[in-house]
Motif scaffolding. Structure first.
Motif, PDB file in Angstrom:
ATOM      1  N   MET A   1      45.359   9.586 -28.956  1.00  0.00           N
ATOM      2  CA  MET A   1      46.044   9.928 -30.208  1.00  0.00           C
ATOM      3  C   MET A   1      47.531   9.616 -30.071  1.00  0.00           C
ATOM      4  O   MET A   1      48.215  10.214 -29.258  1.00  0.00           O
ATOM      5  CB  MET A   1      45.838  11.425 -30.503  1.00  0.00           C
ATOM      6  N   LYS A   2      47.963   8.673 -30.886  1.00  0.00           N
ATOM      7  CA  LYS A   2      49.376   8.317 -30.870  1.00  0.00           C
ATOM      8  C   LYS A   2      50.070   9.091 -32.000  1.00  0.00           C
ATOM      9  O   LYS A   2      49.525   9.194 -33.100  1.00  0.00           O
ATOM     10  CB  LYS A   2      49.491   6.802 -31.107  1.00  0.00           C
TER      11      LYS A   2
ATOM     12  N   THR B   1      44.049  17.062 -22.793  1.00  0.00           N
ATOM     13  CA  THR B   1      42.730  16.487 -22.522  1.00  0.00           C
ATOM     14  C   THR B   1      42.755  15.806 -21.160  1.00  0.00           C
ATOM     15  O   THR B   1      43.789  15.788 -20.490  1.00  0.00           O
ATOM     16  CB  THR B   1      42.376  15.402 -23.558  1.00  0.00           C
ATOM     17  N   GLU B   2      41.630  15.224 -20.773  1.00  0.00           N
ATOM     18  CA  GLU B   2      41.581  14.484 -19.513  1.00  0.00           C
ATOM     19  C   GLU B   2      42.600  13.356 -19.502  1.00  0.00           C
ATOM     20  O   GLU B   2      43.150  13.016 -18.458  1.00  0.00           O
ATOM     21  CB  GLU B   2      40.179  13.905 -19.309  1.00  0.00           C
ATOM     22  N   ASP B   3      42.842  12.771 -20.683  1.00  0.00           N
ATOM     23  CA  ASP B   3      43.750  11.622 -20.751  1.00  0.00           C
ATOM     24  C   ASP B   3      45.203  12.024 -20.933  1.00  0.00           C
ATOM     25  O   ASP B   3      46.103  11.215 -20.758  1.00  0.00           O
ATOM     26  CB  ASP B   3      43.373  10.709 -21.933  1.00  0.00           C
TER      27      ASP B   3
ATOM     28  N   ARG C   1      39.602  14.868 -30.533  1.00  0.00           N
ATOM     29  CA  ARG C   1      40.200  16.109 -30.039  1.00  0.00           C
ATOM     30  C   ARG C   1      39.969  17.209 -31.053  1.00  0.00           C
ATOM     31  O   ARG C   1      39.715  16.940 -32.221  1.00  0.00           O
ATOM     32  CB  ARG C   1      41.714  15.908 -29.784  1.00  0.00           C
ATOM     33  N   LYS C   2      40.086  18.432 -30.564  1.00  0.00           N
ATOM     34  CA  LYS C   2      39.905  19.590 -31.418  1.00  0.00           C
ATOM     35  C   LYS C   2      41.231  20.338 -31.479  1.00  0.00           C
ATOM     36  O   LYS C   2      41.782  20.681 -30.438  1.00  0.00           O
ATOM     37  CB  LYS C   2      38.857  20.507 -30.794  1.00  0.00           C
ATOM     38  N   ALA C   3      41.720  20.576 -32.672  1.00  0.00           N
ATOM     39  CA  ALA C   3      42.932  21.385 -32.800  1.00  0.00           C
ATOM     40  C   ALA C   3      42.550  22.819 -33.091  1.00  0.00           C
ATOM     41  O   ALA C   3      41.683  23.086 -33.928  1.00  0.00           O
ATOM     42  CB  ALA C   3      43.818  20.850 -33.912  1.00  0.00           C
TER      43      ALA C   3
END
Ligand code: ZN
Ligand code: FE
Length: 257
Positions: A1-2, A125-127, A103-105
């Motif tokens: 996510m940018k 996250t993992e990233d 992703r979950k917000a």
């Protein structure tokens, strides 16, 4: 996510979230539509979501026009903002989640600036080691929102939720108010070396028109007086012990600063 920051109006920021994998785009608090449309065109994405934090015009002003171009975009906001956010379709409360870019917000209910205000928090996250907090006009870099529809107790409870987030959380607040916030902060917490350092840096940054947003929870906890109601020096400067009184005094002083 940018995350793309779009400066609009006199001091607002709109945030564009770009899911590079499937070219979907979401927008946080679109004060206006035109600059958002231009940015979406640049990345060639499709707008699927509008995430509103609260009903003020400088946060929802672009909703209708964006929907004219992307009629399938879903408009999210707080459940208590029902009837105040144009074209709102999803009514969120504390503990709800929304999905974007894999992703979950998490949704936080954060009244104080308005009685219906919510915030969107994407955990790391993992990233990505960073969490991302979109907090509208609740927490600002070096300050917090005015209490238009809430009490110091509301706001202390709301800001406590942010204070409990990991230090490595980016704070994407909706206004570039940092310099004037720190000007005030230095009058109540002037001995704080972290604050002094930050103030000097922000002065330089702003003369060069460099954005001070995002900030981080780590920096805010060290330098933002509105998260430091239990700091002995702040308590002493305000002449109160109890959190909501310390906070209320601070907020009152800032309103008249
Ligand atoms: Zn507002
Ligand atoms: Fe605002």
């Amino acid at each position: 996510m940018k995350i793309i920051r779009i400066p609009v109006l006199s001091d607002n920021y709109i945030f564009l979230l770009h899911d590079i994998n499937n070219n979907e785009v979401a927008v946080v608090d679109p004060a206006e539509a035109k600059p958002v449309l231009a940015e979406i065109e640049k990345c060639g994405g499709n707008l699927v979501a509008i995430f509103n934090t609260h009903h003020h015009f400088d946060h929802v002003g672009g909703n209708k026009e964006l929907l004219e171009h992307y009629p399938n975009a879903v408009v999210y906001g707080g459940e208590k903002d029902k009837g105040r956010i144009p074209r709102q379709q999803v009514f969120l409360k504390e503990g709800d989640t929304v999905d974007f870019a894999g992703r979950k917000a998490n949704i936080y209910f954060v009244p104080g600036h308005t009685y219906a205000h919510i915030a969107y928090y994407f955990p790391p996250t993992e990233d990505s080691d960073w969490g991302e907090l979109f907090c509208g006009d609740t927490l600002f870099a070096g300050g917090c929102g005015r209490l238009f529809e809430g009490t110091p107790t509301d706001m202390v409870n709301s800001l406590t939720k942010f204070r409990n987030l990991p230090d490595s959380t980016r704070v994407w607040c909706a206004h570039e108010y940092t310099l004037s916030n720190l000007k005030f902060a230095i009058t109540v917490d002037g001995d704080n070396p972290d604050l002094q350092k930050r103030y000097e840096q922000v002065k330089i940054d702003r003369t060069q028109n460099i954005a001070t947003v995002p900030s981080s929870i780590e920096i805010e906890k060290l330098t933002n007086p509105f998260l430091r109601w239990d700091n002995p020096k702040i308590k002493q400067a305000m002449g109160f012990e109890e959190a909501t009184r310390v906070f209320g005094r601070l907020r009152g002083m800032k309103d008249n600063f």
